[in-house]
Design a protein around this motif. Structure first.
Motif, PDB file in Angstrom:
ATOM      1  N   ASN A   1       0.889  -1.150   0.045  1.00 32.55           N
ATOM      2  CA  ASN A   1       0.103  -0.108  -0.061  1.00 32.55           C
ATOM      3  C   ASN A   1       0.640   1.207   0.069  1.00 32.55           C
ATOM      4  O   ASN A   1       1.688   1.408   0.752  1.00 32.55           O
ATOM      5  N   PHE A   2       0.707   2.113  -0.968  1.00 33.23           N
ATOM      6  CA  PHE A   2       1.384   3.451  -0.742  1.00 33.23           C
ATOM      7  C   PHE A   2       0.429   4.630  -1.543  1.00 33.23           C
ATOM      8  O   PHE A   2      -0.481   4.176  -2.203  1.00 33.23           O
ATOM      9  N   THR A   3       0.891   5.704  -1.492  1.00 36.38           N
ATOM     10  CA  THR A   3       0.249   7.027  -1.895  1.00 36.38           C
ATOM     11  C   THR A   3       1.058   7.608  -2.868  1.00 36.38           C
ATOM     12  O   THR A   3       2.422   7.895  -2.439  1.00 36.38           O
ATOM     13  N   ILE A   4       0.604   8.071  -3.816  1.00 41.02           N
ATOM     14  CA  ILE A   4       1.493   9.161  -5.031  1.00 41.02           C
ATOM     15  C   ILE A   4       0.501  10.123  -5.387  1.00 41.02           C
ATOM     16  O   ILE A   4      -0.574  10.504  -4.617  1.00 41.02           O
ATOM     17  N   ALA A   5       1.115  11.430  -6.112  1.00 39.63           N
ATOM     18  CA  ALA A   5       0.534  12.541  -6.268  1.00 39.63           C
ATOM     19  C   ALA A   5      -0.813  12.118  -7.047  1.00 39.63           C
ATOM     20  O   ALA A   5      -0.806  11.364  -7.902  1.00 39.63           O
ATOM     21  N   GLY A   6      -1.879  13.145  -6.594  1.00 35.49           N
ATOM     22  CA  GLY A   6      -3.058  12.840  -7.281  1.00 35.49           C
ATOM     23  C   GLY A   6      -3.375  13.057  -8.651  1.00 35.49           C
ATOM     24  O   GLY A   6      -4.117  12.629  -9.682  1.00 35.49           O
ATOM     25  N   ASN A   7      -2.419  13.722  -9.393  1.00 30.54           N
ATOM     26  CA  ASN A   7      -2.404  14.111 -10.574  1.00 30.54           C
ATOM     27  C   ASN A   7      -1.506  13.122 -11.742  1.00 30.54           C
ATOM     28  O   ASN A   7      -1.372  13.303 -12.728  1.00 30.54           O
ATOM     29  N   SER A   8      -1.068  12.103 -10.917  1.00 36.80           N
ATOM     30  CA  SER A   8      -0.226  10.941 -11.698  1.00 36.80           C
ATOM     31  C   SER A   8      -1.341  10.233 -12.932  1.00 36.80           C
ATOM     32  O   SER A   8      -2.255  10.257 -12.694  1.00 36.80           O
ATOM     33  N   ASP A   9      -0.418   9.966 -13.808  1.00 40.20           N
ATOM     34  CA  ASP A   9      -1.271   9.129 -14.998  1.00 40.20           C
ATOM     35  C   ASP A   9      -1.350   7.777 -14.275  1.00 40.20           C
ATOM     36  O   ASP A   9      -0.730   7.015 -14.347  1.00 40.20           O
ATOM     37  N   THR A  10      -2.560   7.535 -14.111  1.00 42.73           N
ATOM     38  CA  THR A  10      -3.238   6.197 -13.470  1.00 42.73           C
ATOM     39  C   THR A  10      -2.773   4.942 -14.237  1.00 42.73           C
ATOM     40  O   THR A  10      -2.418   4.031 -13.979  1.00 42.73           O
ATOM     41  N   GLU A  11      -2.947   5.064 -15.693  1.00 41.78           N
ATOM     42  CA  GLU A  11      -2.773   3.967 -16.187  1.00 41.78           C
ATOM     43  C   GLU A  11      -1.010   3.731 -16.495  1.00 41.78           C
ATOM     44  O   GLU A  11      -0.658   2.785 -16.490  1.00 41.78           O
ATOM     45  N   LYS A  12      -0.341   4.885 -16.554  1.00 41.32           N
ATOM     46  CA  LYS A  12       1.194   4.814 -16.374  1.00 41.32           C
ATOM     47  C   LYS A  12       1.505   4.005 -15.287  1.00 41.32           C
ATOM     48  O   LYS A  12       2.563   3.126 -15.510  1.00 41.32           O
ATOM     49  N   VAL A  13       0.939   4.409 -14.291  1.00 43.51           N
ATOM     50  CA  VAL A  13       1.301   3.948 -12.766  1.00 43.51           C
ATOM     51  C   VAL A  13       1.059   2.283 -12.781  1.00 43.51           C
ATOM     52  O   VAL A  13       1.946   1.745 -12.394  1.00 43.51           O
ATOM     53  N   ARG A  14      -0.175   1.972 -13.386  1.00 45.37           N
ATOM     54  CA  ARG A  14      -0.652   0.694 -13.252  1.00 45.37           C
ATOM     55  C   ARG A  14       0.475  -0.330 -14.157  1.00 45.37           C
ATOM     56  O   ARG A  14       0.877  -1.340 -13.622  1.00 45.37           O
ATOM     57  N   ASN A  15       0.720   0.176 -15.431  1.00 41.31           N
ATOM     58  CA  ASN A  15       1.835  -0.312 -16.197  1.00 41.31           C
ATOM     59  C   ASN A  15       3.242  -0.463 -15.562  1.00 41.31           C
ATOM     60  O   ASN A  15       3.707  -1.524 -15.540  1.00 41.31           O
ATOM     61  N   VAL A  16       3.536   0.553 -15.029  1.00 36.90           N
ATOM     62  CA  VAL A  16       4.906   0.437 -14.274  1.00 36.90           C
ATOM     63  C   VAL A  16       4.976  -0.432 -13.337  1.00 36.90           C
ATOM     64  O   VAL A  16       5.995  -1.190 -13.067  1.00 36.90           O
ATOM     65  N   VAL A  17       3.928  -0.672 -12.472  1.00 36.22           N
ATOM     66  CA  VAL A  17       4.010  -1.762 -11.210  1.00 36.22           C
ATOM     67  C   VAL A  17       3.717  -3.013 -11.946  1.00 36.22           C
ATOM     68  O   VAL A  17       4.480  -4.026 -11.243  1.00 36.22           O
ATOM     69  N   LYS A  18       2.992  -3.319 -12.904  1.00 43.68           N
ATOM     70  CA  LYS A  18       2.898  -4.718 -13.296  1.00 43.68           C
ATOM     71  C   LYS A  18       4.232  -5.166 -14.019  1.00 43.68           C
ATOM     72  O   LYS A  18       4.596  -6.200 -13.829  1.00 43.68           O
ATOM     73  N   ASN A  19       5.040  -4.086 -14.584  1.00 47.65           N
ATOM     74  CA  ASN A  19       6.164  -4.626 -15.267  1.00 47.65           C
ATOM     75  C   ASN A  19       7.167  -4.996 -14.233  1.00 47.65           C
ATOM     76  O   ASN A  19       7.977  -5.684 -14.587  1.00 47.65           O
ATOM     77  N   VAL A  20       7.076  -4.033 -13.100  1.00 51.31           N
ATOM     78  CA  VAL A  20       8.229  -4.367 -12.318  1.00 51.31           C
ATOM     79  C   VAL A  20       7.682  -5.758 -11.472  1.00 51.31           C
ATOM     80  O   VAL A  20       8.897  -6.584 -11.248  1.00 51.31           O
ATOM     81  N   ALA A  21       6.472  -5.783 -11.236  1.00 51.92           N
ATOM     82  CA  ALA A  21       6.223  -7.260 -10.694  1.00 51.92           C
ATOM     83  C   ALA A  21       6.531  -8.568 -11.264  1.00 51.92           C
ATOM     84  O   ALA A  21       6.740  -9.486 -11.086  1.00 51.92           O
ATOM     85  N   ASN A  22       6.499  -8.236 -12.732  1.00 53.29           N
ATOM     86  CA  ASN A  22       6.607  -9.506 -13.895  1.00 53.29           C
ATOM     87  C   ASN A  22       8.161  -9.637 -13.874  1.00 53.29           C
ATOM     88  O   ASN A  22       8.592 -10.628 -14.229  1.00 53.29           O
ATOM     89  N   THR A  23       9.055  -8.687 -13.359  1.00 49.60           N
ATOM     90  CA  THR A  23      10.480  -9.196 -13.178  1.00 49.60           C
ATOM     91  C   THR A  23      10.932  -9.918 -12.196  1.00 49.60           C
ATOM     92  O   THR A  23      12.090 -10.285 -12.153  1.00 49.60           O
ATOM     93  N   CYS A  24      10.071 -10.075 -10.993  1.00 49.64           N
ATOM     94  CA  CYS A  24      10.320 -10.780  -9.895  1.00 49.64           C
ATOM     95  C   CYS A  24      10.031 -12.243 -10.181  1.00 49.64           C
ATOM     96  O   CYS A  24       8.718 -12.713 -10.175  1.00 49.64           O
ATOM     97  N   GLU A  25      11.120 -13.048 -10.110  1.00 51.52           N
ATOM     98  CA  GLU A  25      11.063 -14.623 -10.234  1.00 51.52           C
ATOM     99  C   GLU A  25       9.933 -15.346  -9.531  1.00 51.52           C
ATOM    100  O   GLU A  25       9.229 -16.236  -9.634  1.00 51.52           O
ATOM    101  N   LEU A  26       9.931 -14.816  -8.182  1.00 47.12           N
ATOM    102  CA  LEU A  26       9.072 -15.307  -7.189  1.00 47.12           C
ATOM    103  C   LEU A  26       7.532 -14.900  -7.419  1.00 47.12           C
ATOM    104  O   LEU A  26       6.781 -15.741  -6.545  1.00 47.12           O
ATOM    105  N   VAL A  27       7.388 -14.145  -8.124  1.00 45.91           N
ATOM    106  CA  VAL A  27       5.788 -13.564  -8.182  1.00 45.91           C
ATOM    107  C   VAL A  27       5.425 -14.519  -9.302  1.00 45.91           C
ATOM    108  O   VAL A  27       5.708 -14.669 -10.266  1.00 45.91           O
ATOM    109  N   HIS A  28       4.044 -15.140  -9.128  1.00 49.26           N
ATOM    110  CA  HIS A  28       3.299 -15.908  -9.908  1.00 49.26           C
ATOM    111  C   HIS A  28       2.764 -15.280 -11.120  1.00 49.26           C
ATOM    112  O   HIS A  28       2.313 -14.127 -10.977  1.00 49.26           O
ATOM    113  N   LYS A  29       2.746 -15.754 -12.220  1.00 52.50           N
ATOM    114  CA  LYS A  29       2.189 -15.095 -13.371  1.00 52.50           C
ATOM    115  C   LYS A  29       0.836 -15.336 -13.245  1.00 52.50           C
ATOM    116  O   LYS A  29       0.170 -14.458 -13.909  1.00 52.50           O
ATOM    117  N   THR A  30       0.376 -16.314 -12.867  1.00 49.95           N
ATOM    118  CA  THR A  30      -1.219 -16.450 -12.781  1.00 49.95           C
ATOM    119  C   THR A  30      -1.503 -16.951 -11.224  1.00 49.95           C
ATOM    120  O   THR A  30      -0.978 -17.792 -10.481  1.00 49.95           O
TER     121      THR A  30
END
Length: 277
Positions: free
Chosen positions: A184-213
């Motif tokens: 859980n965390f907080t960012i600026a309210g004017n951030s591009d939400t779609e960009k944030v979502r894509n950045v987070v998912k891309n980071v999570a997918n680089t972790c070998e311990l995170v399940h893809k499904t």
């Protein structure tokens, strides 16, 4: 004066006779105890090794081994008692007479023993599972007669009485094979939400311990003025939760810095509202 000397000599003679009579028995009893306890530990280890070679459930093997060790030691003590003239029937009667007192004194241990039996029967967890019980979280190393041994993420060995475990809530993190890790965390309210979502998912997918499904979920809440709350859920094995949290925390922070995503009051480096569940 002469009478006193005679009595003293008589006592010395009597003591010498008793020493000669009982010394062999005492020495034999000590020898029997030492050898008997060594045999008990040895047999317990051999049983443990034999049962493990037969691919028996590793949850029950340490329990059987410790039970056999205790049983042999009790038999050794009974054997030593008979060497001093205490008949087995008398010895059993003596134990029975003291049973109530011993039971009251050891009611806690008896409770732990009964709880150990229930754990083996109902199997709320097994060796290798990651559980939260008795206020501790860790991987189950052994389930013994009176206690369960855990290994925490900090590499501590934690020994929890079985009674304390069965009398409370048991959370088996390995019960369904995978668990959800939440950040859980907080960012600026004017951030591009779609960009944030894509950045987070891309980071999570680089972790070998995170399940893809199932896929990583990113939920954004923009109801607060000037801030956007982000909730991230990723799936991983129960034993990898801390490693995944540490990786995602650091990797997401670096990715946000690179992509110009900042906290509600400034750069992400100075974000004070970051919290990990």
């Amino acid at each position: 004066m002469e009478v006193k000397n005679l009595n003293f000599v008589h006592l010395i003679d009597r003591f010498t006779e008793m020493l000669v009579d009982y010394s062999p028995r005492v020495l034999m009893a000590i020898f029997t105890l030492i050898i008997g306890f060594w045999v008990a530990n040895r047999v317990s280890k051999l049983f443990h090794k034999s049962l493990m070679s037969k691919n028996l459930d590793p949850t029950i093997v340490p329990f059987i081994g410790s039970f056999i060790s205790i049983l042999i030691k009790v038999l050794v003590i009974v054997s030593v008692a008979t060497k001093f003239g205490i008949e087995t029937t008398s010895f059993v009667a003596m134990i029975g007479g003291a049973g109530l007192a011993v039971g009251l004194a050891l009611q806690g241990s008896l409770s732990h023993f009964a709880s150990g039996i229930l754990i083996l029967i109902f199997k709320p967890y097994k060796v290798g599972d990651t559980i939260t019980a008795g206020g501790q979280t860790g991987k189950v190393l052994e389930i013994l007669i009176l206690q369960t041994i855990l290994k925490t993420s900090d590499n501590y060995k934690v020994i929890i009485p079985n009674g304390a475990i069965m009398s409370g809530t048991i959370i088996n993190l390995s019960g369904l094979g995978a668990v959800k890790v939440g950040l859980n965390f907080t960012i600026a309210g004017n951030s591009d939400t779609e960009k944030v979502r894509n950045v987070v998912k891309n980071v999570a997918n680089t972790c070998e311990l995170v399940h893809k499904t199932p896929e990583v979920t990113v939920t954004l809440d923009t109801s607060d003025l000037g801030a956007t709350k982000i909730d991230i859920k990723a799936t991983c094995d129960a034993g990898d939760t801390n490693a995944v949290k540490d990786y995602l925390y650091e990797a997401i922070k670096i990715a946000f810095d690179k992509n110009g995503i900042v906290g509600p009051a400034g750069p992400f480096d100075h974000l004070t509202s970051l919290a990990i569940k």
